[in-house]
Write a protein that holds these residues in place. Sequence first.
Motif, short mmCIF file in Angstrom:
data_model
loop_
_atom_site.label_atom_id
_atom_site.label_comp_id
_atom_site.label_asym_id
_atom_site.label_seq_id
_atom_site.Cartn_x
_atom_site.Cartn_y
_atom_site.Cartn_z
N SER A 232 10.54 -20.27 -2.92
CA SER A 232 9.70 -19.94 -4.09
C SER A 232 9.54 -21.07 -4.94
O SER A 232 8.20 -21.24 -5.72
CB SER A 232 10.38 -18.78 -4.90
N ASP A 233 10.38 -22.19 -4.76
CA ASP A 233 10.03 -23.54 -5.60
C ASP A 233 10.30 -24.39 -4.30
O ASP A 233 10.93 -24.18 -3.44
CB ASP A 233 10.87 -23.60 -6.73
N TRP A 234 9.67 -25.80 -4.64
CA TRP A 234 10.14 -26.80 -3.54
C TRP A 234 11.47 -26.81 -3.35
O TRP A 234 12.35 -27.24 -4.19
CB TRP A 234 9.39 -28.23 -4.39
N THR A 235 11.74 -26.78 -1.87
CA THR A 235 13.20 -26.76 -1.74
C THR A 235 13.42 -27.79 -0.24
O THR A 235 12.84 -27.64 0.59
CB THR A 235 13.63 -25.53 -1.20
N LYS A 289 7.81 -25.27 0.44
CA LYS A 289 7.48 -24.39 -0.47
C LYS A 289 6.47 -23.11 0.18
O LYS A 289 5.51 -23.35 0.63
CB LYS A 289 6.74 -25.03 -2.04
N GLU A 292 2.03 -18.76 -2.33
CA GLU A 292 1.85 -17.27 -3.02
C GLU A 292 1.59 -16.09 -2.11
O GLU A 292 0.50 -16.41 -1.53
CB GLU A 292 1.23 -17.61 -4.45
#
Length: 295
Positions: A232-235, A289, A292
């Motif tokens: 859901s976020d940069w990982t 990421k 959406e």
Amino acid sequence: MEIKQLGANTFYVPGPTNIGLWRQNETDVYLIDAGNDKDAGRKLKKLLDAHGWTLKGILCTHSNADHIGGNAYLQRQYGCPVFSAGMEKAFISHPVLEPSLLYGGFPCKALRHKFLMAKPSDVVDVSNPGFPKEIEIIALPGHFLDMIGFRTPDDVLFVADCLSSEETLSKYKVGFIYDVKAYKETLEQLKTVKAKWFVPSHAAPAADLRSLIQCNLDVVQEIETTLLDILSDWTGFDEALRRLFDTYGLVMSIEQYALVGSTIRSYLAYFADEGKAVYRFSKNRMEWKRHEGAR
């Protein structure tokens, strides 16, 4: 080892990896895969000797060590050919390629053992004139490079590692997949295939696989959703892998890092190709990421 009959001339040997056997005539037989090690090869020879059968060849569904571990021993005993297809042939001839692929580089000693690296055997392509013409070859890509299945004249179809049992899925959740898109397509296609018996390598034979196929597809979808939620976020990869292990209560080891890690990289590649996630390089670190709305 015990042998169980599924057709007039088709049998299987139950075990951690089910082994198929097709009897061409009263004395000559072919194995479909050969177990996970030399000891399995010895037991198979004892079984064949007890029935007065001669091994004429080994038909390899793919090159994972638990399917080809008995090849070298049996080939020495019988001088029989080993048949395989595509890139699987290279991995059977040079088994260090399996842990190398899983790890993403030269594997350390902790990965160079019989569960991930069988002994080498001489292999020929399934197009070779010596391949038994009575056996039908079915393409089953996805789980590994060029995996195939075999249908005997008794209409018994050996489907290799397309499917895990419900018990295995419940316990381990994340099964090894090399190509996620191809794997899903193979399972959808397998829903339409008819046979008298289906024999997965790691589940009980069944006359109808549709329920188990859907169970496996559902788990793949669950892994996709879980991994996309993690992104859901940069990982980074290692953080995504750690969070996936935590989510499913898995315990990290070097083997699990290689096997599950390779699978998660395959999911990430699938996400990138399907437009479900993007990657970037930030401060010399690769990060992922989700798009959406991707699920």
